[in-house]
Design an enzyme around this catalytic site. Structure first.
Site, PDB file in Angstrom:
ATOM      1  N   TYR B  55       1.118  -1.438  -0.094  1.00  0.00           N
ATOM      2  CA  TYR B  55       0.213  -0.010   0.392  1.00  0.00           C
ATOM      3  C   TYR B  55       0.618   1.054   0.072  1.00  0.00           C
ATOM      4  O   TYR B  55       2.083   1.377   0.989  1.00  0.00           O
ATOM      5  CB  TYR B  55      -0.658   0.116   1.050  1.00  0.00           C
ATOM      6  N   SER B 211     -13.340  -2.253  -0.377  1.00  0.00           N
ATOM      7  CA  SER B 211     -14.060  -1.987  -1.653  1.00  0.00           C
ATOM      8  C   SER B 211     -16.312  -1.765  -1.100  1.00  0.00           C
ATOM      9  O   SER B 211     -16.666  -1.794  -2.229  1.00  0.00           O
ATOM     10  CB  SER B 211     -14.050  -1.392  -2.481  1.00  0.00           C
ATOM     11  N   PRO B 212     -16.504  -1.764   0.296  1.00  0.00           N
ATOM     12  CA  PRO B 212     -18.162  -1.811   0.133  1.00  0.00           C
ATOM     13  C   PRO B 212     -18.658  -0.900   0.122  1.00  0.00           C
ATOM     14  O   PRO B 212     -19.826  -0.653  -0.612  1.00  0.00           O
ATOM     15  CB  PRO B 212     -17.748  -2.014   2.242  1.00  0.00           C
ATOM     16  N   ALA B 214     -17.894   0.061  -3.063  1.00  0.00           N
ATOM     17  CA  ALA B 214     -16.891   0.062  -4.571  1.00  0.00           C
ATOM     18  C   ALA B 214     -16.163   1.129  -4.987  1.00  0.00           C
ATOM     19  O   ALA B 214     -16.161   1.617  -5.939  1.00  0.00           O
ATOM     20  CB  ALA B 214     -18.532   0.057  -5.704  1.00  0.00           C
ATOM     21  N   GLY B 215     -15.549   1.455  -4.587  1.00  0.00           N
ATOM     22  CA  GLY B 215     -14.648   2.715  -4.434  1.00  0.00           C
ATOM     23  C   GLY B 215     -14.976   4.041  -4.834  1.00  0.00           C
ATOM     24  O   GLY B 215     -14.955   4.731  -5.254  1.00  0.00           O
ATOM     25  N   GLY B 216     -16.279   4.062  -4.227  1.00  0.00           N
ATOM     26  CA  GLY B 216     -17.106   5.122  -4.489  1.00  0.00           C
ATOM     27  C   GLY B 216     -17.786   5.139  -5.792  1.00  0.00           C
ATOM     28  O   GLY B 216     -18.899   6.071  -5.835  1.00  0.00           O
ATOM     29  N   PHE B 219     -21.791   5.848  -5.276  1.00  0.00           N
ATOM     30  CA  PHE B 219     -21.999   7.402  -5.479  1.00  0.00           C
ATOM     31  C   PHE B 219     -21.891   7.891  -6.700  1.00  0.00           C
ATOM     32  O   PHE B 219     -22.607   8.734  -6.740  1.00  0.00           O
ATOM     33  CB  PHE B 219     -21.571   7.675  -3.998  1.00  0.00           C
ATOM     34  N   THR B 220     -20.945   7.509  -7.369  1.00  0.00           N
ATOM     35  CA  THR B 220     -21.315   8.624  -7.862  1.00  0.00           C
ATOM     36  C   THR B 220     -20.444   8.191  -9.431  1.00  0.00           C
ATOM     37  O   THR B 220     -20.547   9.060 -10.445  1.00  0.00           O
ATOM     38  CB  THR B 220     -19.479   9.065  -7.385  1.00  0.00           C
TER      39      THR B 220
END
Lengths: 300, 300, 300
Positions: B55, B211-212, B214-216, B219-220
């Site tokens: 990471y 990624s609960p 989905a990496g954002g 919402f976007t």
């Protein structure tokens, strides 16, 4: 040559590379020429010979047997593998279509026919050639166990079986399934990911790899995947000073499942060159470069 | 906060929600600021911190360690999870490509490096980051068991492993694999249907969900699936008086596999809001409305 | 008629062909007419009757029960199968969408409602209708075991479950899952290849086959696959002197998994004609000709 010992049956072993005879008839050898080829192959350390009842339109075992009869002492140096369970349309039968038959009657008759055609007393390994949707596991298992008890077959295995198909047959069989012969190559790497090779490793089944060069497509095909692999093989050839075929084999041999590639060439020089790959472990990065070429993408 | 106790190893537990630190470097916190964040996160009841050697271009563990050194007593309140097995191209290495390495040498060295970078004596959980086609289960299992015996690692698990891959490694390992960290979200619900979460439940493996959101994208994103989910989240937001993020989490938390979502935010308000979802069980119908939105079809 | 005995629970058996009642309401029979139909069906040797709470917009069990009440002695000659776990939108409920519910409360209430609607004391077989992603295996298993202990259900099974779903539920259940009712037909042959039927055979689960004629599409549909099958059925009809429906059934019946087709017709002549297929084993080649027609390709 390195040998693969079965972890399930310690008395069973194969050479690390096997010779496939499915094109034996195409080579147009006299029995004497075949004997000479076999002797040279054995000298290379390849002791495992892969046949099937249907190869060469059902003539392969006969041709192999004619050679063996000229020099019967070769038998003792070999492991002879044959397969049955497919019924292939041909001149000597009147099947309406290609289909499978894993009934006790057919499998038993096919195994006995293999022995008779090859003039041997016992097959080292009998494989069920394809998963048959009509396979009655209990019936087939009983037939296979009987062939072993009667001394006609030393060990049994499968070919092209998915894990659930192997598990079903094994669940009814006393003898262990020692081998699954499946298609694996740089152009057919899915068994490394979909559980086929994981199952072999877990259950200590020896995976033999048919078409390890994808029937030659690896070197000659024009598909995008093949061209990517060809480019990568060329680069690595220069970097590692190996032939493309050696690289393709070394890629298989490095897999921890202990794949036994089945080589279908009748040319001793080619076989010798391939066998040399056994001494050439490729670096991990080279392995993943080939995988990336094969799949057209990086690992995740 | 509710805790998840391993049914396999009763001495092992995690907080119901974990904090992911894969963007720690991006937050540009001073060590002191990181300490303050960690203290607040611990106050929320989040005690499980998820890292990996790779990471932040291999800097995450170091940054985390620098904070820990400022306040060493925090260590005792935490479960520290790290991962290894990926070799990622970057400034500090000269890998020719991204690839995997689950050899004993690499995994052992990586685990020891994790300890050293974080300045801790023992990892609570070490995960193999990705299924490596070259994984030699026997060799890796021995290395993992040794790390446990030596006290460098308290427990082990995997990440992104399919059931057959987990089964293979477990078949050679003395220690139980306690965790599988996989991608699960409303935009990646297949693990609920393809056997991944069923396997976890059957074998009592704790599934962590990366990624609960989905990496954002949840919402976007502009994809059809994402837009359907967004519309459904809006409707349910009003009906149930919950934030969209809380709904997305509550949807995961209601699954009987006891998913442990890994939240990647460094903003304490966001984390607090998410943690509040633990007290908000959504009705069964709302769960299936979200599933219908995600898959674009009714259940059969 | 031949019967299928469970190898797991020797006290449990079914008729080799089952009658499906999901269209019972459409037949518009009076209770007396239904009794007469049931009597004739029983005379054919069909003793297994397949229902579900949701069939006929939740009215099927009621209609069946009204007939049974006219002639209660028929009950003793039957195995009554019902299912629960789906919540279907309809006039008598206000569900916002079709969804699943395998909670203990719902399954218990549904089973008790089935008994009450049919006026019987015990279901011979209760199936969980669909795999529910929210299934809590422990909770459901406890509810099912309790229904058996209380004498409300004699045996349990599943429907439309994949092997990993069956394994999960079975891992928590004391009672064995005796049956998995899945879709199998010439137009839906994948369960013969993807492990579903292999799992049933290995674990000795009885597979019931719903839509054995693909809901009629086998004979009337215009898709390429259906037309290929129709042509093949016509050819074989003449060669083997069997009706197309008998061939389609005989194709299922020849499979070694011992499929129990569920026939949805209310016409006694049709049922009689179908039952006659039990005495007509088709040759192996005919079986593979139908498979080739269904899949549009030869076996490998």
């Amino acid at each position: 040559m390195q040998r693969i010992n079965s972890s399930i049956d310690q008395t069973f072993s194969m050479s690390r590379i096997a010779m496939g005879l499915w094109r034996l008839a195409d080579w147009n050898y006299t029995p004497q020429q075949t004997v000479e080829l076999l002797e040279r192959v054995l000298e290379l350390g390849i002791t495992t010979f892969d046949l099937a009842d249907i190869y060469c339109d059902y003539r392969c075992e006969q041709l192999f047997g004619e050679a063996l009869k000229l020099k019967p002492q070769l038998r003792g140096e070999m492991e002879i593998v044959s397969k049955c369970g497919i019924k292939l349309m041909g001149e000597n039968n009147n099947y309406a279509l290609n289909h499978y038959d894993t009934s006790a009657a057919h499998v038993t008759a096919a195994a006995e026919s293999s022995l008779s055609k090859m003039g041997i007393e016992c097959l080292d390994l009998l494989l069920i050639h394809r998963p048959d949707p009509l396979m009655d596991a209990e019936v087939l298992a009983e037939a296979l166990d009987k062939l072993i008890t009667e001394g006609k077959v030393r060990a049994v295995g499968v070919s092209n079986f998915l894990p659930h198909q192997t598990q079903l047959l094994q669940s009814r069989l006393s003898a262990p399934l020692l081998v699954n012969q499946i298609e694996v190559s740089l152009l057919h790497s899915t068994p490394m990911f979909d559980g086929q090779l994981d199952y072999c490793q877990r259950e200590r089944v020896i995976p033999m790899a048919w078409s390890p060069f994808a029937g030659g497509a690896l070197f000659t095909d024009d598909s995008e995947a093949a061209r990517r692999v060809q480019t990568c093989l060329e680069e690595l050839s220069q970097e590692l000073r190996m032939e493309a075929q050696q690289l393709a084999l070394a890629w298989l041999l490095r897999h921890p499942a202990n794949l036994v590639p089945v080589l279908g060439s009748g040319k001793i020089d080619r076989l010798r060159m391939s066998v040399a790959a056994l001494g050439m472990e490729i670096p991990r990065e080279a392995w993943f470069r080939l995988l990336r070429a094969a799949r057209g993408r990086d690992v995740d």
